[in-house]
Write a protein that holds these residues in place. Structure first.
Motif, PDB file in Angstrom:
ATOM      1  N   PHE A   1     -12.395 -13.865  -6.257  1.00  0.00           N
ATOM      2  CA  PHE A   1     -11.100 -13.258  -6.573  1.00  0.00           C
ATOM      3  C   PHE A   1     -11.017 -12.922  -8.066  1.00  0.00           C
ATOM      4  O   PHE A   1     -10.580 -11.832  -8.446  1.00  0.00           O
ATOM      5  N   VAL A   2     -11.433 -13.855  -8.893  1.00  0.00           N
ATOM      6  CA  VAL A   2     -11.386 -13.636 -10.350  1.00  0.00           C
ATOM      7  C   VAL A   2     -12.275 -12.459 -10.745  1.00  0.00           C
ATOM      8  O   VAL A   2     -11.867 -11.599 -11.540  1.00  0.00           O
ATOM      9  N   ASN A   3     -13.467 -12.384 -10.171  1.00  0.00           N
ATOM     10  CA  ASN A   3     -14.376 -11.275 -10.485  1.00  0.00           C
ATOM     11  C   ASN A   3     -13.808  -9.930 -10.029  1.00  0.00           C
ATOM     12  O   ASN A   3     -13.981  -8.909 -10.703  1.00  0.00           O
ATOM     13  N   ALA A   4     -13.124  -9.928  -8.880  1.00  0.00           N
ATOM     14  CA  ALA A   4     -12.500  -8.691  -8.399  1.00  0.00           C
ATOM     15  C   ALA A   4     -11.406  -8.232  -9.369  1.00  0.00           C
ATOM     16  O   ALA A   4     -11.305  -7.041  -9.698  1.00  0.00           O
TER      17      ALA A   4
ATOM     18  N   MET B   1       0.823  -1.209   0.000  1.00  0.00           N
ATOM     19  CA  MET B   1       0.000   0.000   0.000  1.00  0.00           C
ATOM     20  C   MET B   1       0.859   1.263   0.000  1.00  0.00           C
ATOM     21  O   MET B   1       0.477   2.287  -0.567  1.00  0.00           O
ATOM     22  N   ALA B   2       2.035   1.192   0.633  1.00  0.00           N
ATOM     23  CA  ALA B   2       2.947   2.338   0.642  1.00  0.00           C
ATOM     24  C   ALA B   2       3.417   2.692  -0.761  1.00  0.00           C
ATOM     25  O   ALA B   2       3.879   3.812  -1.008  1.00  0.00           O
ATOM     26  N   TYR B   3       3.288   1.736  -1.694  1.00  0.00           N
ATOM     27  CA  TYR B   3       3.654   1.979  -3.088  1.00  0.00           C
ATOM     28  C   TYR B   3       2.439   1.922  -4.011  1.00  0.00           C
ATOM     29  O   TYR B   3       2.567   1.715  -5.210  1.00  0.00           O
ATOM     30  N   GLY B   4       1.259   2.119  -3.422  1.00  0.00           N
ATOM     31  CA  GLY B   4       0.047   2.211  -4.226  1.00  0.00           C
ATOM     32  C   GLY B   4      -0.454   0.904  -4.776  1.00  0.00           C
ATOM     33  O   GLY B   4      -1.268   0.887  -5.708  1.00  0.00           O
ATOM     34  N   VAL B   5       0.012  -0.230  -4.227  1.00  0.00           N
ATOM     35  CA  VAL B   5      -0.482  -1.532  -4.683  1.00  0.00           C
ATOM     36  C   VAL B   5      -1.815  -1.805  -4.001  1.00  0.00           C
ATOM     37  O   VAL B   5      -1.948  -1.652  -2.787  1.00  0.00           O
ATOM     38  N   ILE B   6      -2.799  -2.209  -4.773  1.00  0.00           N
ATOM     39  CA  ILE B   6      -4.165  -2.404  -4.270  1.00  0.00           C
ATOM     40  C   ILE B   6      -4.306  -3.808  -3.697  1.00  0.00           C
ATOM     41  O   ILE B   6      -4.115  -4.797  -4.413  1.00  0.00           O
ATOM     42  N   PRO B   7      -4.653  -3.938  -2.406  1.00  0.00           N
ATOM     43  CA  PRO B   7      -4.847  -5.278  -1.848  1.00  0.00           C
ATOM     44  C   PRO B   7      -6.209  -5.865  -2.220  1.00  0.00           C
ATOM     45  O   PRO B   7      -7.233  -5.187  -2.133  1.00  0.00           O
ATOM     46  N   VAL B   8      -6.192  -7.110  -2.656  1.00  0.00           N
ATOM     47  CA  VAL B   8      -7.412  -7.898  -2.838  1.00  0.00           C
ATOM     48  C   VAL B   8      -7.226  -9.123  -1.946  1.00  0.00           C
ATOM     49  O   VAL B   8      -6.363  -9.965  -2.203  1.00  0.00           O
ATOM     50  N   SER B   9      -8.014  -9.188  -0.867  1.00  0.00           N
ATOM     51  CA  SER B   9      -7.695 -10.135   0.198  1.00  0.00           C
ATOM     52  C   SER B   9      -8.923 -10.815   0.773  1.00  0.00           C
ATOM     53  O   SER B   9     -10.013 -10.241   0.807  1.00  0.00           O
ATOM     54  N   THR B  10      -8.704 -12.028   1.262  1.00  0.00           N
ATOM     55  CA  THR B  10      -9.731 -12.687   2.067  1.00  0.00           C
ATOM     56  C   THR B  10      -9.972 -11.878   3.339  1.00  0.00           C
ATOM     57  O   THR B  10      -9.087 -11.172   3.820  1.00  0.00           O
TER      58      THR B  10
ATOM     59  N   LEU C   1     -16.147 -20.926  -4.675  1.00  0.00           N
ATOM     60  CA  LEU C   1     -16.831 -19.630  -4.612  1.00  0.00           C
ATOM     61  C   LEU C   1     -15.851 -18.509  -4.291  1.00  0.00           C
ATOM     62  O   LEU C   1     -15.906 -17.428  -4.882  1.00  0.00           O
ATOM     63  N   VAL C   2     -14.950 -18.765  -3.348  1.00  0.00           N
ATOM     64  CA  VAL C   2     -13.950 -17.756  -2.978  1.00  0.00           C
ATOM     65  C   VAL C   2     -13.049 -17.453  -4.168  1.00  0.00           C
ATOM     66  O   VAL C   2     -12.770 -16.285  -4.479  1.00  0.00           O
ATOM     67  N   ILE C   3     -12.609 -18.484  -4.869  1.00  0.00           N
ATOM     68  CA  ILE C   3     -11.738 -18.300  -6.031  1.00  0.00           C
ATOM     69  C   ILE C   3     -12.458 -17.505  -7.115  1.00  0.00           C
ATOM     70  O   ILE C   3     -11.877 -16.594  -7.731  1.00  0.00           O
ATOM     71  N   ASN C   4     -13.726 -17.800  -7.348  1.00  0.00           N
ATOM     72  CA  ASN C   4     -14.504 -17.033  -8.329  1.00  0.00           C
ATOM     73  C   ASN C   4     -14.593 -15.564  -7.952  1.00  0.00           C
ATOM     74  O   ASN C   4     -14.529 -14.677  -8.815  1.00  0.00           O
TER      75      ASN C   4
ATOM     76  N   ILE D   1     -10.114  -4.457  -2.125  1.00  0.00           N
ATOM     77  CA  ILE D   1     -11.308  -5.308  -2.192  1.00  0.00           C
ATOM     78  C   ILE D   1     -11.149  -6.468  -1.216  1.00  0.00           C
ATOM     79  O   ILE D   1     -10.112  -7.138  -1.188  1.00  0.00           O
ATOM     80  N   ILE D   2     -12.177  -6.674  -0.400  1.00  0.00           N
ATOM     81  CA  ILE D   2     -12.191  -7.762   0.570  1.00  0.00           C
ATOM     82  C   ILE D   2     -13.098  -8.879   0.048  1.00  0.00           C
ATOM     83  O   ILE D   2     -14.229  -8.634  -0.373  1.00  0.00           O
ATOM     84  N   ILE D   3     -12.585 -10.103   0.100  1.00  0.00           N
ATOM     85  CA  ILE D   3     -13.300 -11.277  -0.372  1.00  0.00           C
ATOM     86  C   ILE D   3     -13.795 -12.080   0.827  1.00  0.00           C
ATOM     87  O   ILE D   3     -13.002 -12.474   1.680  1.00  0.00           O
ATOM     88  N   SER D   4     -15.099 -12.311   0.890  1.00  0.00           N
ATOM     89  CA  SER D   4     -15.645 -13.125   1.975  1.00  0.00           C
ATOM     90  C   SER D   4     -15.126 -14.548   1.861  1.00  0.00           C
ATOM     91  O   SER D   4     -15.065 -15.120   0.773  1.00  0.00           O
ATOM     92  N   ASP D   5     -14.753 -15.113   3.016  1.00  0.00           N
ATOM     93  CA  ASP D   5     -14.238 -16.483   3.010  1.00  0.00           C
ATOM     94  C   ASP D   5     -15.319 -17.477   3.429  1.00  0.00           C
ATOM     95  O   ASP D   5     -15.024 -18.627   3.746  1.00  0.00           O
ATOM     96  N   PHE D   6     -16.563 -17.028   3.463  1.00  0.00           N
ATOM     97  CA  PHE D   6     -17.715 -17.898   3.727  1.00  0.00           C
ATOM     98  C   PHE D   6     -17.610 -18.634   5.061  1.00  0.00           C
ATOM     99  O   PHE D   6     -18.147 -19.716   5.233  1.00  0.00           O
ATOM    100  N   ASN D   7     -16.865 -18.018   6.005  1.00  0.00           N
ATOM    101  CA  ASN D   7     -16.782 -18.572   7.358  1.00  0.00           C
ATOM    102  C   ASN D   7     -16.454 -20.064   7.372  1.00  0.00           C
ATOM    103  O   ASN D   7     -17.143 -20.866   7.997  1.00  0.00           O
ATOM    104  N   LEU D   8     -15.423 -20.445   6.672  1.00  0.00           N
ATOM    105  CA  LEU D   8     -15.012 -21.852   6.663  1.00  0.00           C
ATOM    106  C   LEU D   8     -14.747 -22.327   8.093  1.00  0.00           C
ATOM    107  O   LEU D   8     -14.081 -21.642   8.859  1.00  0.00           O
ATOM    108  N   PRO D   9     -15.279 -23.485   8.484  1.00  0.00           N
ATOM    109  CA  PRO D   9     -15.075 -23.998   9.844  1.00  0.00           C
ATOM    110  C   PRO D   9     -13.668 -24.567   9.995  1.00  0.00           C
ATOM    111  O   PRO D   9     -13.459 -25.775  10.036  1.00  0.00           O
ATOM    112  N   LEU D  10     -12.674 -23.680  10.090  1.00  0.00           N
ATOM    113  CA  LEU D  10     -11.275 -24.115  10.030  1.00  0.00           C
ATOM    114  C   LEU D  10     -10.892 -25.042  11.166  1.00  0.00           C
ATOM    115  O   LEU D  10     -10.014 -25.880  11.020  1.00  0.00           O
ATOM    116  N   TYR D  11     -11.530 -24.863  12.306  1.00  0.00           N
ATOM    117  CA  TYR D  11     -11.169 -25.708  13.442  1.00  0.00           C
ATOM    118  C   TYR D  11     -11.476 -27.178  13.177  1.00  0.00           C
ATOM    119  O   TYR D  11     -10.941 -28.064  13.817  1.00  0.00           O
TER     120      TYR D  11
END
Length: 403
Positions: free
Chosen positions: A354-357, A294-303, A349-352, A320-330
């Protein structure tokens, strides 16, 4: 047994000499390998270099990427070389050396040696820990292992409000007094920020950067799937990967493996040359690569993980923030998280998303410019070197005996 005994007899005298040179501020960090957390740890050591510090490296690093920088900023003790069945002897000896000091400070992050030593420390020792992020799926994560020591820890450093609230809930669910959350301090990581944002030369090809160590929680397999779908949708994207990845990571024509970069200047040049930074992790605190980019103007697209959406959001128009659909990681195994179950519906769905963003940003250069400028302005507000230095120096010099 004979090998361990011989090793002990050879290494123990050297270890005692190191303890005799122990400084008043003692750090316990796990690695000096390539990684964002290790970069943060170096920054903390730089803050306290003039105060005199010692630092135990507690685990065997995958590489020696940052070793020289650690050695430049502290008295480095490679404790991992001493791993034998004499563990309890070493922990007692370390604790005794610390207790002999008049006003010592111990600071730990993400290692069990630190928390094993805490019960052995006397009341005059100032104790601080840093939790980059909760590891919900790990049964022996730092936030869980440290629970019996919560009352003993004087200051807990976290990166944002989410982790502070996570601690509040963790304390309540384990019948630990909520007032201990008052000891939690939020300190944002710092980055070097240029005085002005240099103009980016927007090309037809969208330049996307992925910077990470090759670790399952980073989900690097997402990058391959995102790249495949960009080809299918005819989105002109070039993906460049920085980190400890093999050149065989992918044979896709739109992915290039740069490898690990140890030059700060070279890394800054890479940020300057890219439009987008992808974060695909299922677990983070606040990644250094986001603040650096961000200090160099790079745009974050992140979960939407960790503290990221506190900074990157629609209010700030800086990514742009990507919803991770609350995966039950535990409940997920490392095999599933690492991608052996790539047909898992939520992953697709998460990968899609990212592609749409990427498609949206590819088709809207004006929006890219707006987000890029806002990312730079955000970095100036939140990732100040002065705030970082003052905050850490304050907790490190605030000796318990003087409070």
């Amino acid at each position: 047994m004979k090998i361990n005994k011989l090793k002990f007899l050879l290494e123990y005298p050297k270890f005692r000499l190191e303890l005799n040179k122990l400084n008043d501020i003692i750090f316990f960090f796990p690695f000096y390998q390539f990684g964002g957390a290790e970069r943060v740890h170096i920054n903390i050591l730089e803050v306290s270099k003039d105060l005199g510090t010692s630092c135990f490296i507690t685990e065997n690093s995958a590489n020696e990427f940052f070793r020289k920088e650690f050695e430049k900023n502290t008295h480095l003790i490679p404790y991992f070389k001493l791993k034998t069945k004499k563990y309890k002897i070493y922990t007692r000896q370390i604790a005794m050396a610390i207790n002999k000091k008049k006003s010592p400070v111990v600071f730990g992050c993400n290692n069990t040696l630190f928390y094993d030593i805490l019960p052995l420390l006397k009341s005059h020792v100032q104790i601080i820990d840093l939790i980059h992020a909760f590891s919900y799926e790990e049964p022996f994560s730092s936030e869980k292992v440290s629970l019996p020591m919560a009352e003993k820890i004087d200051v807990r450093v976290v990166l944002g409000e989410k982790t502070k609230n996570d601690f509040r809930n963790l304390y309540l669910s384990n019948n630990i007094s909520e007032h201990l959350t008052e000891r939690i301090k939020i300190i944002k990581n710092k980055v070097d920020i240029p005085e002005r944002l240099s103009a980016k030369f927007y090309t037809k090809t969208l330049k996307v950067l992925f910077v990470a160590r090759n670790s399952f929680e980073k989900r690097p397999h997402y990058i391959i799937e995102i790249a495949k779908r960009c080809i299918e949708k005819k989105i002109d994207v070039e993906f460049n990967v920085v980190g400890d990845f093999e050149t065989t990571f992918s044979d896709l024509k739109n992915i290039k493996i740069i490898g690990p970069i140890d030059s700060k200047q070279k890394m800054q040049e890479i940020y300057q040359a890219h439009d987008i930074l992808l974060i695909t992790s299922f677990r983070e605190g606040f990644p250094m690569v986001i603040s650096e980019g961000m200090a160099y103007g790079v745009i974050p697209v992140s979960t939407d993980v960790g503290e990221i959406s506190e900074i990157v959001n629609s209010r700030n128009n800086n990514g742009i923030i990507i919803s991770d659909f609350n995966l039950p990681l535990y409940s997920l195994s490392k095999e599933r998280i690492s991608g052996k179950f790539l047909n898992y519906e939520n992953e697709s769905l998460v990968i899609n998303d990212f592609v749409n963003a990427l498609k949206t940003l590819y088709e809207n250069p004006k929006l890219r410019k707006e987000y890029s400028n806002n990312a730079y302005e955000t970095a100036k507000i939140f990732f100040s070197k002065e705030k970082f230095y003052n905050s850490y120096k304050n907790i490190l010099v605030n000796k318990k005996s003087s409070t």
